[in-house]
Design an enzyme around this catalytic site. Structure first.
Site, PDB file in Angstrom:
ATOM      1  N   HIS A 167       3.182  17.955   6.216  1.00 39.20           N
ATOM      2  CA  HIS A 167       2.060  17.289   5.541  1.00 39.20           C
ATOM      3  C   HIS A 167       1.087  18.364   5.032  1.00 39.20           C
ATOM      4  CE1 HIS A 167      -1.333  14.001   5.991  1.00 39.20           C
ATOM      5  NE2 HIS A 167      -0.863  14.043   4.771  1.00 39.20           N
ATOM      6  N   LYS A 222       5.664   9.228   2.257  1.00 37.29           N
ATOM      7  CA  LYS A 222       5.604   9.530   3.692  1.00 37.29           C
ATOM      8  C   LYS A 222       6.900   9.132   4.408  1.00 37.29           C
ATOM      9  CE  LYS A 222       1.733  11.600   3.537  1.00 37.29           C
ATOM     10  NZ  LYS A 222       0.479  11.039   3.241  1.00 37.29           N
ATOM     11  N   TYR A 247       0.817  -1.218   0.000  1.00 39.38           N
ATOM     12  CA  TYR A 247       0.000   0.000   0.000  1.00 39.38           C
ATOM     13  C   TYR A 247       0.856   1.276   0.000  1.00 39.38           C
ATOM     14  CZ  TYR A 247      -2.781   3.913   1.360  1.00 39.38           C
ATOM     15  OH  TYR A 247      -3.330   5.164   1.386  1.00 39.38           O
TER      16      TYR A 247
HETATM   17  P1  GTP Z   1      -4.704  12.328   2.004  1.00 42.08           P
HETATM   18  O1  GTP Z   1      -4.378  12.070   0.577  1.00 42.08           O
HETATM   19  O2  GTP Z   1      -5.120  11.078   2.739  1.00 42.08           O
HETATM   20  O3  GTP Z   1      -3.631  13.050   2.745  1.00 42.08           O
HETATM   21  O4  GTP Z   1      -6.093  13.179   2.035  1.00 42.08           O
HETATM   22  P2  GTP Z   1      -6.462  14.706   1.684  1.00 42.08           P
HETATM   23  O5  GTP Z   1      -6.246  15.553   2.884  1.00 42.08           O
HETATM   24  O6  GTP Z   1      -5.836  15.125   0.419  1.00 42.08           O
HETATM   25  O7  GTP Z   1      -8.070  14.609   1.509  1.00 42.08           O
HETATM   26  P3  GTP Z   1      -8.974  14.741   0.191  1.00 42.08           P
HETATM   27  O8  GTP Z   1      -8.917  16.093  -0.435  1.00 42.08           O
HETATM   28  O9  GTP Z   1      -8.675  13.589  -0.700  1.00 42.08           O
HETATM   29  O10 GTP Z   1     -10.421  14.573   0.812  1.00 42.08           O
HETATM   30  C1  GTP Z   1     -10.809  13.438   1.557  1.00 42.08           C
HETATM   31  C2  GTP Z   1     -12.313  13.318   1.593  1.00 42.08           C
HETATM   32  O11 GTP Z   1     -12.882  14.502   2.168  1.00 42.08           O
HETATM   33  C3  GTP Z   1     -12.934  13.156   0.224  1.00 42.08           C
HETATM   34  O12 GTP Z   1     -13.927  12.155   0.271  1.00 42.08           O
HETATM   35  C4  GTP Z   1     -13.537  14.513  -0.068  1.00 42.08           C
HETATM   36  O13 GTP Z   1     -14.661  14.442  -0.919  1.00 42.08           O
HETATM   37  C5  GTP Z   1     -13.880  15.053   1.321  1.00 42.08           C
HETATM   38  N1  GTP Z   1     -13.788  16.541   1.380  1.00 42.08           N
HETATM   39  C6  GTP Z   1     -12.775  17.315   0.911  1.00 42.08           C
HETATM   40  N2  GTP Z   1     -13.031  18.636   1.066  1.00 42.08           N
HETATM   41  C7  GTP Z   1     -14.236  18.710   1.676  1.00 42.08           C
HETATM   42  C8  GTP Z   1     -15.061  19.809   2.117  1.00 42.08           C
HETATM   43  O14 GTP Z   1     -14.713  20.991   1.980  1.00 42.08           O
HETATM   44  N3  GTP Z   1     -16.243  19.477   2.716  1.00 42.08           N
HETATM   45  C9  GTP Z   1     -16.637  18.189   2.887  1.00 42.08           C
HETATM   46  N4  GTP Z   1     -17.810  17.965   3.472  1.00 42.08           N
HETATM   47  N5  GTP Z   1     -15.900  17.123   2.473  1.00 42.08           N
HETATM   48  C10 GTP Z   1     -14.718  17.377   1.885  1.00 42.08           C
HETATM   49  C1  SPV Z   2      -2.188   9.855   3.669  1.00 40.59           C
HETATM   50  O1  SPV Z   2      -2.622   8.845   4.243  1.00 40.59           O
HETATM   51  O2  SPV Z   2      -1.995  10.948   4.272  1.00 40.59           O
HETATM   52  C2  SPV Z   2      -1.906   9.823   2.218  1.00 40.59           C
HETATM   53  C3  SPV Z   2      -1.875   8.528   1.554  1.00 40.59           C
HETATM   54  O3  SPV Z   2      -1.613  10.855   1.638  1.00 40.59           O
HETATM   55  S1  SPV Z   2      -0.388   7.672   1.900  1.00 40.59           S
HETATM   56  O4  SPV Z   2       0.571   7.939   0.856  1.00 40.59           O
HETATM   57  O5  SPV Z   2      -0.693   6.270   1.950  1.00 40.59           O
HETATM   58  O6  SPV Z   2       0.159   8.125   3.169  1.00 40.59           O
HETATM   59 MN    MN Z   3      -1.529  12.609   3.096  1.00 40.66          MN
END
Ligand code: GTP
Ligand code: SPV
Ligand code: MN
Length: 580
Positions: free
Chosen positions: A227, A207, A198
């Site tokens: 991050h 990471k 993964y």
């Molecule tokens: P990692 O890649 O794990 O680090 O995640 P990330 O912080 O980039 O999160 P990402 O933007 O992929 O969003 C994660 C989830 O949150 C998704 O299912 C989005 O649809 C939801 N999401 C993102 N922004 C918003 C928002 O402003 N409001 C709501 N309600 N949901 C959101």
């Molecule tokens: C997170 O979990 O914050 C991600 C995906 O961006 S991973 O690369 O698996 O950490």
């Molecule tokens: Mn992340």
């Protein structure tokens, strides 16, 4: 191919003697090589083609169902001394960790190919970039690293010119959760990962290197590895402000970094520089600058649709690797909240049925080159990075945290970052939806003791008087019915606009004990159909809840004992008193 770098050649030799692969392949990072690897995986059955009419050059990988997320309880920082790692990390003595890993690696690549993957995190020409080499027996890792990093010959040349490099050894092993470990040796710039394919466990440039090892190096060298997404906000006058924002995993970084402004703000424009990691350096003028060490997005698929994130939705229509999504009956990728099509096969490869859960795993991911994003900023490739005007922290809080507030000083901002807490998500194994403390969204990623990390953050105020302002946001407040109070996504632009107005001193604010909040009329929500009482609650604080929060936060800070920086303790005390 091999290398002129003796240390690298010797290490590859040593690992091969231990793991005993059938072949060793040095990766050059070319497009031809990518195509060859894809074909190999299609033959092996570890990748399947998606509908080439609707999704040209897109593929689906289904992982082992027990291997779908980061495993924080199996991730260790193996510094010489346990206190260096801190209570925020799992720790093992380096000798003990190496012995354990050597037992797992012994002969683990027999009959398999070991790929040598040289990579560079950050633009090849940037002085801020850092190299690494990952040795892996996983073709999936190779194709992902090709998109995620500057991989192959150019990186190897940097290493041969004398750059230091992080040594990452990875084997999928038996994919047995009982035989799975992710070990980091920051003093030796090395990583050992076994038993998972993964992303965050196996794509070691991300990471493991760019956050855990890099945060350790950054402390020694006077910079920060965070991050954080990086975005450029261009106003109608053509001026662009750069913002770096840290939210925990699956809390909205990718979405904010690619935001499309709502109709009313159509003269505004968001440029993406990065969606997950930022490396921040002070330049000669004392300005904080950011580069994105990555070259792709490894993003959460569910929830991505033409309304929530049009840029992301469009960029994953081609040249994308999907991991653990479902499929429609005409072989298109499908996930929850895609809003078009119907699932016929789920992420385990079984016929879809409502009873057996979502079609796409909640932590299913896309891997796609950053250049596929229409909003990709040309400055993302700039060796000197971009100047940061504001740093934003945030998390998922049903209650408590207002939509946005601003720190009164750098020290206060560091305290706000240290106070980030968020509901857990599917990005890591374990329970989902429980609030846990996640300082600076770095709980799973800081390669050393948080108390030292906060001291390091505080030290920036002694080096420059041009630091960015610090803010906190929360898009995730809910009512008793579990509905979000704030529309989020594109509408978050309204909050970003307030943030830059504050940076430019263009708007007054409401001073409270926890920081500056927007005045009710400073953010225009007249067209959003938000109940006025709800809006007031989003831009105000509940003193009782905050007293409780500060008391719990105080206990958490105290758990760091004598190492906790006095400035942070004092600031916490000051705010608690103001609330009392
Ligand atoms: P990692 O890649 O794990 O680090 O995640 P990330 O912080 O980039 O999160 P990402 O933007 O992929 O969003 C994660 C989830 O949150 C998704 O299912 C989005 O649809 C939801 N999401 C993102 N922004 C918003 C928002 O402003 N409001 C709501 N309600 N949901 C959101
Ligand atoms: C997170 O979990 O914050 C991600 C995906 O961006 S991973 O690369 O698996 O950490
Ligand atoms: Mn992340």
């Amino acid at each position: 191919m091999t290398t002129k770098n003796q240390a690298l050649a010797a290490w590859v030799h040593e690992v091969a003697a231990l793991t005993r692969p059938q072949n060793i392949v040095w990766c050059d990072g070319s497009d031809d090589e990518y195509d060859r690897m894809v074909n190999l995986m299609l033959e092996e059955g570890t990748l399947s083609p998606l509908n080439s009419q609707t999704h040209p050059n897109c593929y689906l990988h289904l992982s082992d169902p027990q291997d779908v997320a980061r495993v924080e309880h199996l991730t260790f920082i193996c510094s010489e001394n346990a206190e260096e790692a801190g209570d925020n990390n799992n720790w093992l003595a380096p000798e003990q960790a190496k012995e354990k890993m050597a037992g797992l690696y012994d002969g683990c690549m027999q009959g398999r190919t070991m790929y040598v993957v040289p990579y560079c995190m950050g633009p090849i020409a940037s002085p801020y970039s850092r190299c690494g080499v990952e040795l892996t027996d996983s073709p999936y890792v190779v194709i992902n690293m090709k998109l995620m990093t500057r991989m192959g010959s150019a990186a190897l040349e940097r290493i041969e010119r004398g750059d230091s490099f992080v040594k990452g050894l990875h084997s999928v092993g038996e994919l047995d959760p009982e035989r799975r470990f992710i070990m980091h040796f920051p003093e030796e710039l090395s990583i050992m990962s076994y038993g998972s394919g993964y992303g965050g466990n196996a794509l070691l440039g991300k990471k493991c290197h760019a956050l855990r090892i890099a945060s350790w190096q950054a402390r020694q060298e006077g910079w920060l590895a965070e991050h954080m997404l990086i975005l450029g906000l261009e106003s109608p006058t053509g001026e662009t402000h750069y913002i770096a924002a840290a939210f925990p995993s699956a809390c909205g970084k990718t979405n904010l970094a690619m935001l499309i402004p709502p109709e009313k703000y159509k003269d505004w424009k968001i440029w993406t520089l990065g969606d997950d990691i930022a490396w921040l350096h002070l330049d000669d003028e004392g300005q904080l600058r950011a580069i994105n060490p990555e070259a792709c997005y490894f993003g959460v698929v569910p929830g991505t649709n033409a309304k929530t994130n049009r840029n992301a939705y469009d960029m994953i229509q081609q040249n994308t690797i999907f991991t653990n999504v479902g499929k429609t009956d005409d072989n298109q990728p499908w996930w929850e909240d895609k809003k078009v099509g119907e699932p016929s096969v789920d992420w385990k490869g079984n016929p879809y049925s409502v009873e057996s859960g979502p079609a796409a795993h909640p932590n299913s991911r896309f891997t796609v080159s950053a250049t596929e994003n229409k909003a990709y900023s040309s400055l993302a490739e700039a060796p000197e990075g971009v100047p940061i005007s504001a740093i934003v922290f945030g998390g998922r809080r049903k209650e408590l945290a207002p939509l946005v507030y601003e720190a009164k000083s750098w020290e206060h901002g560091v305290l706000i970052g240290a106070g980030v807490a968020s509901e857990t998500t599917a990005a890591a194994t374990g329970e989902v939806g429980v609030v846990r403390r996640d300082p600076m969204a770095m709980k799973p990623f800081c390669g050393y003791n948080f108390a030292d990390y906060w001291s390091h953050w505080l030290s920036f105020a002694e080096r420059t008087d041009k630091l960015p302002k610090i803010f906190h946001v929360n898009w995730f407040r809910q009512n008793d019915e579990g509905e979000f109070l704030w529309p989020g996504f594109g509408e978050n632009l309204r909050v970003l606009q307030w943030i830059i107005q504050r940076c430019d001193g263009e708007v007054s604010a409401n001073e409270t004990a926890i920081g500056y909040l927007p005045n009710e009329d400073s953010i225009d929500v007249s067209d959003l159909n938000i109940d006025p009482a709800v809006w007031r609650s989003l831009v105000s604080i509940n003193d009782d809840q905050w007293r409780q929060e500060m008391s719990e936060f105080g206990d958490y800070l105290n758990s760091f004992g004598g190492k906790l920086p006095k400035k942070l303790r004092d600031k916490h005390q000051e705010i608690s008193s103001a609330l009392a």
